[in-house]
Design an enzyme around this catalytic site. Structure first.
Site, PDB file in Angstrom:
ATOM      1  N   TYR A 117     -59.417   0.411  12.629  1.00  0.00           N
ATOM      2  CA  TYR A 117     -59.838   1.374  11.485  1.00  0.00           C
ATOM      3  C   TYR A 117     -59.807   3.092  11.817  1.00  0.00           C
ATOM      4  O   TYR A 117     -59.815   3.942  11.267  1.00  0.00           O
ATOM      5  CB  TYR A 117     -61.166   1.284  10.750  1.00  0.00           C
ATOM      6  N   GLU A 118     -59.669   2.956  13.327  1.00  0.00           N
ATOM      7  CA  GLU A 118     -59.720   4.389  13.933  1.00  0.00           C
ATOM      8  C   GLU A 118     -58.291   4.891  13.643  1.00  0.00           C
ATOM      9  O   GLU A 118     -57.939   6.021  14.062  1.00  0.00           O
ATOM     10  CB  GLU A 118     -60.002   4.435  14.955  1.00  0.00           C
ATOM     11  N   SER A 171     -70.262  -2.373  19.924  1.00  0.00           N
ATOM     12  CA  SER A 171     -70.942  -1.332  19.574  1.00  0.00           C
ATOM     13  C   SER A 171     -72.422  -1.630  20.006  1.00  0.00           C
ATOM     14  O   SER A 171     -73.033  -2.555  19.751  1.00  0.00           O
ATOM     15  CB  SER A 171     -71.213  -1.199  17.992  1.00  0.00           C
ATOM     16  N   HIS A 189     -74.512   1.853  10.280  1.00  0.00           N
ATOM     17  CA  HIS A 189     -73.930   1.742  11.678  1.00  0.00           C
ATOM     18  C   HIS A 189     -75.292   2.063  12.665  1.00  0.00           C
ATOM     19  O   HIS A 189     -75.253   1.445  13.788  1.00  0.00           O
ATOM     20  CB  HIS A 189     -72.907   2.812  11.935  1.00  0.00           C
ATOM     21  N   ALA A 223     -70.666  -6.540  17.977  1.00  0.00           N
ATOM     22  CA  ALA A 223     -71.949  -6.579  16.818  1.00  0.00           C
ATOM     23  C   ALA A 223     -71.481  -7.252  15.515  1.00  0.00           C
ATOM     24  O   ALA A 223     -70.202  -6.666  15.177  1.00  0.00           O
ATOM     25  CB  ALA A 223     -72.281  -5.099  16.738  1.00  0.00           C
ATOM     26  N   HIS A 249     -69.686   3.788  21.319  1.00  0.00           N
ATOM     27  CA  HIS A 249     -68.597   3.779  22.175  1.00  0.00           C
ATOM     28  C   HIS A 249     -68.115   4.912  23.126  1.00  0.00           C
ATOM     29  O   HIS A 249     -67.634   5.587  22.701  1.00  0.00           O
ATOM     30  CB  HIS A 249     -67.399   3.042  21.519  1.00  0.00           C
ATOM     31  N   MET A 268     -65.370  -5.993  12.805  1.00  0.00           N
ATOM     32  CA  MET A 268     -64.143  -5.161  12.591  1.00  0.00           C
ATOM     33  C   MET A 268     -63.248  -5.196  13.922  1.00  0.00           C
ATOM     34  O   MET A 268     -62.506  -4.070  14.124  1.00  0.00           O
ATOM     35  CB  MET A 268     -64.445  -3.745  11.850  1.00  0.00           C
ATOM     36  N   SER A 269     -63.337  -6.108  14.757  1.00  0.00           N
ATOM     37  CA  SER A 269     -62.934  -5.824  16.063  1.00  0.00           C
ATOM     38  C   SER A 269     -62.500  -7.228  16.506  1.00  0.00           C
ATOM     39  O   SER A 269     -62.460  -8.419  15.634  1.00  0.00           O
ATOM     40  CB  SER A 269     -63.638  -5.384  17.036  1.00  0.00           C
ATOM     41  N   ASN A 274     -77.191  -7.800  11.663  1.00  0.00           N
ATOM     42  CA  ASN A 274     -77.654  -7.560  10.431  1.00  0.00           C
ATOM     43  C   ASN A 274     -77.209  -8.888   9.412  1.00  0.00           C
ATOM     44  O   ASN A 274     -76.330  -9.579  10.150  1.00  0.00           O
ATOM     45  CB  ASN A 274     -76.994  -6.376   9.509  1.00  0.00           C
ATOM     46  N   HIS A 305     -60.503   0.503  17.709  1.00  0.00           N
ATOM     47  CA  HIS A 305     -60.691  -0.318  16.236  1.00  0.00           C
ATOM     48  C   HIS A 305     -59.404   0.044  15.513  1.00  0.00           C
ATOM     49  O   HIS A 305     -59.021   1.202  15.552  1.00  0.00           O
ATOM     50  CB  HIS A 305     -61.980  -0.051  15.637  1.00  0.00           C
TER      51      HIS A 305
END
Ligand SMILES: O=P(O)(O)O[C@H]1O[C@H](CO)[C@@H](O)[C@H]1O
Length: 288
Positions: free
Chosen positions: A85-86, A30, A251, A110, A61, A213-214, A237, A83
């Site tokens: 979650y997509e 990201s 995000h 990230a 992306h 998440m990846s 973060n 990802h």
């Protein structure tokens, strides 16, 4: 895409469209897509034009596959990743890279930090991962094994190549950024929500240094088919671990840190690629 012939069709289509025969594949995290812009003599393809390719749907992306030269090595760069979650079936496009003759996969992402010593803007070289979805059965290798790619039960110890990790630390010294770089353990969670405080505390107690998440499915698929892997997390973060803390992550903030550090990440990856030795994989030794 699911079966060997379909990956092969995608690889054949790409080879008919570009003269580049990549040795290194790069997946951009990201806000880190600009890495692809530095490739020389580019050929680029929108994911929507590539037979068998999924689409990327997340802001930050772009959804392009870019071929080109970097420091004398031929690279293919995913400007945009897929990802879980997509709603994608877990990412196996890495197999297309294997069929293109790629030897080494570089993944960037990230991530939020749990370790006290990792601040936003720092870079964590991934030493190992915890694949939470994978451990629970959401694993990209679920289903009949395709022996043409790799074994039914692949080992994951040593999946982040030690030699490349050492070179990366040397490069960081040379670039004067060793003070913001250290090794650590990445954990993949399913997302798309960021962690609750209780989840963050749990991850911290388990010894996780950074969470995202990846990446883990990509690395599992790459290791299964015999690719060498290097991974880095840009810490965007701190994960909130205290009920007293009123900060919260979003995000846009993640993308902003990506922008601020994009040049450093790009320099590191470029110099690493420049120094790495490539095993010529044009015969795709693991693939029949
Ligand atoms: O892992 P990358 O693609 O870098 O993206 C990270 O940033 C997004 C959250 O801001 C999530 O998709 C997380 O996985």
């Amino acid at each position: 895409i699911y079966i060997h012939d379909e990956y092969q069709k995608t690889a054949d289509w790409l080879m008919s469209q570009t003269k580049h025969r990549p040795q290194v594949a790069i997946i951009c995290g990201s806000g880190l897509g600009m890495l692809a812009d530095t490739l020389k003599c580019q050929d680029s393809f929108a994911y929507s034009d590539i037979p068998g390719f999924p689409q990327s749907t997340v802001q930050g992306h772009a959804g392009r596959l870019v071929f080109g030269e970097l420091k004398g090595k031929t690279c293919v760069c995913m400007q945009g990743r897929f990802h879980m979650y997509e709603g994608h079936s877990l990412c196996k496009v890495v197999r297309v890279f294997k069929l293109l003759g790629v030897d080494t996969l570089i993944v960037t992402n990230a991530a939020g930090s749990l370790a006290d010593g990792l601040q936003p803007g720092d870079i964590m070289v991934i030493k190992d991962h915890v694949n939470f979805p994978g451990m629970g059965g959401l694993n990209p290798l679920t289903g009949p094994n395709d022996d043409k790619f790799g074994p039914r039960f692949p080992a994951m110890s040593g999946c982040y190549d030690k030699g490349l990790r050492c070179v990366a630390m040397e490069v960081a010294k040379q670039l004067g950024v060793a003070n913001i770089m250290q090794e650590g353990v990445y954990a993949m969670v399913g997302g798309p929500n960021f962690e609750s405080i209780a989840e963050a505390r749990l991850l911290h107690r388990l010894g996780v240094d950074a969470v995202g998440m990846s990446t883990a499915p990509e690395v599992v698929v790459a290791t299964h088919c015999g690719l060498r892997v290097f991974g880095l997390s840009l810490i965007t973060n701190k994960v909130v671990k205290s009920y007293e803390d009123s900060e919260s992550v979003n995000h846009d903030g993640v993308l902003e840190v990506g922008r601020l550090r994009s040049h450093t990440v790009q320099q590191l990856v470029t110099e690493l690629i420049s120094r790495m030795e490539i095993n010529n994989n044009t015969t795709t030794d693991n693939v029949a």
